[in-house]
Design an enzyme around this catalytic site. Structure first.
Site, mmCIF file in Angstrom:
data_model
loop_
_atom_site.group_PDB
_atom_site.id
_atom_site.type_symbol
_atom_site.label_atom_id
_atom_site.label_comp_id
_atom_site.label_asym_id
_atom_site.label_seq_id
_atom_site.Cartn_x
_atom_site.Cartn_y
_atom_site.Cartn_z
ATOM 1 N N GLY A 270 29.018 59.989 6.080
ATOM 2 C CA GLY A 270 28.235 60.705 7.260
ATOM 3 C C GLY A 270 27.589 59.569 7.811
ATOM 4 O O GLY A 270 27.155 60.183 8.865
ATOM 5 N N GLU A 312 32.409 57.481 0.188
ATOM 6 C CA GLU A 312 33.613 58.061 1.435
ATOM 7 C C GLU A 312 33.308 57.470 2.981
ATOM 8 O O GLU A 312 33.723 59.360 3.037
ATOM 9 C CB GLU A 312 34.582 59.187 0.709
ATOM 10 N N PRO A 313 32.681 57.079 3.172
ATOM 11 C CA PRO A 313 32.564 56.487 5.065
ATOM 12 C C PRO A 313 33.935 57.416 5.402
ATOM 13 O O PRO A 313 35.766 56.176 5.165
ATOM 14 C CB PRO A 313 32.565 55.363 5.255
ATOM 15 N N GLY A 314 34.446 57.766 6.475
ATOM 16 C CA GLY A 314 35.785 57.975 7.467
ATOM 17 C C GLY A 314 35.243 57.299 9.090
ATOM 18 O O GLY A 314 35.963 56.569 9.136
ATOM 19 N N ARG A 315 34.655 58.267 9.168
ATOM 20 C CA ARG A 315 33.851 57.605 11.030
ATOM 21 C C ARG A 315 33.642 56.268 11.205
ATOM 22 O O ARG A 315 34.254 56.051 11.938
ATOM 23 C CB ARG A 315 33.239 58.734 11.939
ATOM 24 N N ARG A 352 37.624 66.446 20.283
ATOM 25 C CA ARG A 352 35.923 66.982 19.660
ATOM 26 C C ARG A 352 35.259 66.762 21.532
ATOM 27 O O ARG A 352 34.135 67.646 20.987
ATOM 28 C CB ARG A 352 35.400 65.290 19.858
ATOM 29 N N CYS A 383 46.254 73.086 31.224
ATOM 30 C CA CYS A 383 45.424 74.776 31.929
ATOM 31 C C CYS A 383 44.232 75.359 30.978
ATOM 32 O O CYS A 383 44.325 76.245 30.868
ATOM 33 C CB CYS A 383 46.795 75.733 31.985
ATOM 34 N N GLU A 384 43.254 74.511 31.369
ATOM 35 C CA GLU A 384 41.962 75.409 30.204
ATOM 36 C C GLU A 384 40.335 74.624 31.657
ATOM 37 O O GLU A 384 40.479 72.908 30.907
ATOM 38 C CB GLU A 384 41.860 74.971 28.881
HETATM 39 N N1 LLP Z 1 34.049 63.330 2.651
HETATM 40 C C1 LLP Z 1 34.128 64.249 2.580
HETATM 41 C C2 LLP Z 1 33.397 66.047 2.014
HETATM 42 C C3 LLP Z 1 33.834 65.258 4.394
HETATM 43 O O1 LLP Z 1 34.147 66.375 4.268
HETATM 44 C C4 LLP Z 1 33.704 64.522 5.174
HETATM 45 C C5 LLP Z 1 33.615 65.179 6.634
HETATM 46 C C6 LLP Z 1 34.079 62.581 4.763
HETATM 47 C C7 LLP Z 1 33.759 62.325 3.452
HETATM 48 C C8 LLP Z 1 33.545 61.860 6.387
HETATM 49 O O2 LLP Z 1 32.644 61.689 6.729
HETATM 50 P P1 LLP Z 1 32.660 60.479 8.138
HETATM 51 O O3 LLP Z 1 31.768 59.660 7.153
HETATM 52 O O4 LLP Z 1 33.424 60.653 8.364
HETATM 53 O O5 LLP Z 1 31.243 61.349 8.784
HETATM 54 N N2 LLP Z 1 36.342 66.373 12.940
HETATM 55 C C9 LLP Z 1 34.646 66.204 13.125
HETATM 56 C C10 LLP Z 1 34.179 65.538 11.180
HETATM 57 C C11 LLP Z 1 34.102 66.474 10.602
HETATM 58 C C12 LLP Z 1 34.149 65.754 9.543
HETATM 59 C C13 LLP Z 1 34.169 66.878 8.161
HETATM 60 N N3 LLP Z 1 34.165 66.122 6.971
HETATM 61 C C14 LLP Z 1 34.456 65.309 14.276
HETATM 62 O O6 LLP Z 1 34.927 65.280 15.224
HETATM 63 O O7 LLP Z 1 33.145 64.494 14.517
#
Ligand code: LLP
Length: 459
Positions: A270, A312-315, A352, A383-384
């Site tokens: 997050g 579990e970071p992603g972004r 996004r 086309c939007e």
């Molecule tokens: N764990 C779980 C269970 C999640 O649902 C998510 C993100 C993460 C970890 C990773 O979160 P992060 O560290 O990336 O914030 N498509 C949207 C973001 C959707 C996030 C979904 N879950 C966007 O483009 O902003």
């Protein structure tokens, strides 16, 4: 980073400051970004204009050093601040492909996957299944089968899934499960990417904690590993994660009452990133410290042993490691209203802005020090009418054929891309120390129709 007045700023204003402790999520560009003697943007030692010349556009350019730095910062900060064991998982929904999975795994991270497709990719990338965790609020039987066969941990989201797994044909080793609970913690982010509030489709309702723990304690075929929660994405406050630590430790105490052995606690991801100068996310180090302190303090006050702490970071791992390079096409000025600059991609490679009204920054990569002279709206080619990548972007004089770069496109861009209007998906290159390797081949028209079938009678 301070925003520079329009009249004197140039693309150079976005370059990351130098310094050893740079947290990648606090910069708009990859850490290796610089301007070369041709006044071009260079990333990972590669001239972005040359990359476009060689690999075409649009092009995702992923900087390996930035991604690895973020992985190490997370990993090292957990070691520094948490007195027990820890494991960082990469939330691969941010960008799941073979190369990204292989890089994060080589940095010692595990991977969170949310579908059979993401799981399959991680397995094919050679990721150790004991470091894979499968999420999802409606996993199919095929997805569960693949997870069980490969030996990854399943994060159980609801009663039906728990029952399905309890009824699963017994095998030699029990199925490893975690339980996802909804913590009831609000945070300030876009409503589509909030998950921890009570009215969420994910996870068990916290009012049912006793029932669910009791049920799990009666299932011999299931190995209860621990608890999971995730409150949302692109969060700049630290308080919600501090609160989450103590809420989750209360649940751990409850699990102990049902004689469930707690091994792991997963506090989700997050942490936000900087998309514009006014975004001010905490550093990776600050975020990890808050999480570790909160869990460790709560365990101490509850007098329970420290669980292995998972996150579990992603972004924040991959967002700023990538830019997208486009070729500028035509321009249209609507007198007294605005100028549109069209590029050769759009909502299909970056959905996004149209989905979340996300704001990005752009620069012209082949004239980095040209002064910013005007505002123009960067339009995609779909086309939007809503296919606008940036409204009123501050730009230098921009000509057809220029390389326009949008920054911070590593997270949820490729992974949410589509073939809308039958545009082939762009290529992605991985850059490092002057070398560029294709990690995603540009799709071809033939790729686009490869799953089409024309019934005989229509031929
Ligand atoms: N764990 C779980 C269970 C999640 O649902 C998510 C993100 C993460 C970890 C990773 O979160 P992060 O560290 O990336 O914030 N498509 C949207 C973001 C959707 C996030 C979904 N879950 C966007 O483009 O902003």
């Amino acid at each position: 980073m301070v925003s520079t007045p329009l009249a004197i700023a140039s693309g150079c204003q976005y370059l990351p400051e130098s310094g050893a402790d740079r947290s990648p999520n606090q910069f708009l560009m990859p850490l290796t970004a610089k301007v070369n003697d041709r006044d071009h943007l260079e990333i990972g030692g590669c001239d972005v204009a040359d990359l476009v010349q060689q690999f075409g556009s649009p092009l995702y350019v992923l900087d390996e050093e930035t991604l690895r730095t973020a992985c190490r910062q997370y990993r090292d900060a957990f070691k520094r601040y948490y007195p027990g064991e820890s494991q960082v998982l990469y939330a691969s929904k941010a960008w799941n492909c073979l190369a990204v999975c292989a890089i994060v795994a080589s940095e010692g991270l595990g991977i969170d996957v949310v579908s059979g497709g993401e799981l399959y990719t991680a397995l094919k990338a050679g990721v150790d299944p004991t470091r894979l965790y499968l999420h999802g609020n409606n996993k199919s039987l095929e997805e569960l089968q693949l997870a069980i066969e490969s030996g990854c941990t399943i994060v159980v989201d609801n009663w039906l899934e728990l029952q399905t797994l309890a009824d699963w044909e017994p095998s030699d080793s029990p199925i490893r499960i975690m339980l996802r609970l909804t913590p009831g913690i609000e945070c300030h982010t876009h409503e589509y990417i909030r998950t921890g509030h009570l009215d969420s489709k994910f996870g068990f309702d916290p009012n049912q904690v006793d029932d669910i723990l009791k049920r799990v304690s009666q299932q011999a075929g299931l190995e209860f590993v621990g608890l999971h929660a995730h409150i949302g994405s692109q969060i700049f406050e630290l308080q919600p994660h501090q609160d989450l630590g103590s809420v989750m430790v209360q649940w751990l105490r409850k699990a102990a009452e049902y004689h469930l052995k707690i091994q792991e606690l997963n506090i989700g991801g997050g942490l936000g990133i900087r998309y514009t100068e006014s975004d001010d996310p905490p550093s990776i180090d600050e975020w990890v410290k808050v999480v570790c302190d909160s869990v460790a303090a709560a365990c101490q006050s509850e007098n329970i042993p420290l669980p292995k702490l998972l996150s579990e970071p992603g972004r924040s791992l991959i967002g700023s490691a990538c830019i997208t390079a486009y070729r500028v096409g035509g321009q249209k000025t609507v007198p007294g209203i605005r100028t549109y600059i069209s590029v050769d991609g759009g909502m299909s490679d970056n959905p996004r802005p149209i989905t979340y009204q996300s704001i990005y920054r752009a620069l012209v990569a082949n004239r980095m020090s040209a002064p910013i002279v005007s505002q123009a709206t960067i339009a995609g080619k779909h086309c939007e009418s809503g296919d606008i990548l940036i409204k009123d972007a501050a730009l230098p004089e921009t000509r057809s054929g220029d390389i326009l770069v949008i920054m911070s496109t590593g997270a949820y861009n490729y992974s949410m891309s589509s073939n809308y209007n039958r545009l082939p998906r762009p290529a992605a290159v991985l850059v490092n120390a002057g070398e560029a390797n294709i990690i995603l081949q540009r799709e071809t028209y033939a790729d686009l129709i490869q799953h089409d079938r024309l019934p005989e009678r229509l031929k």
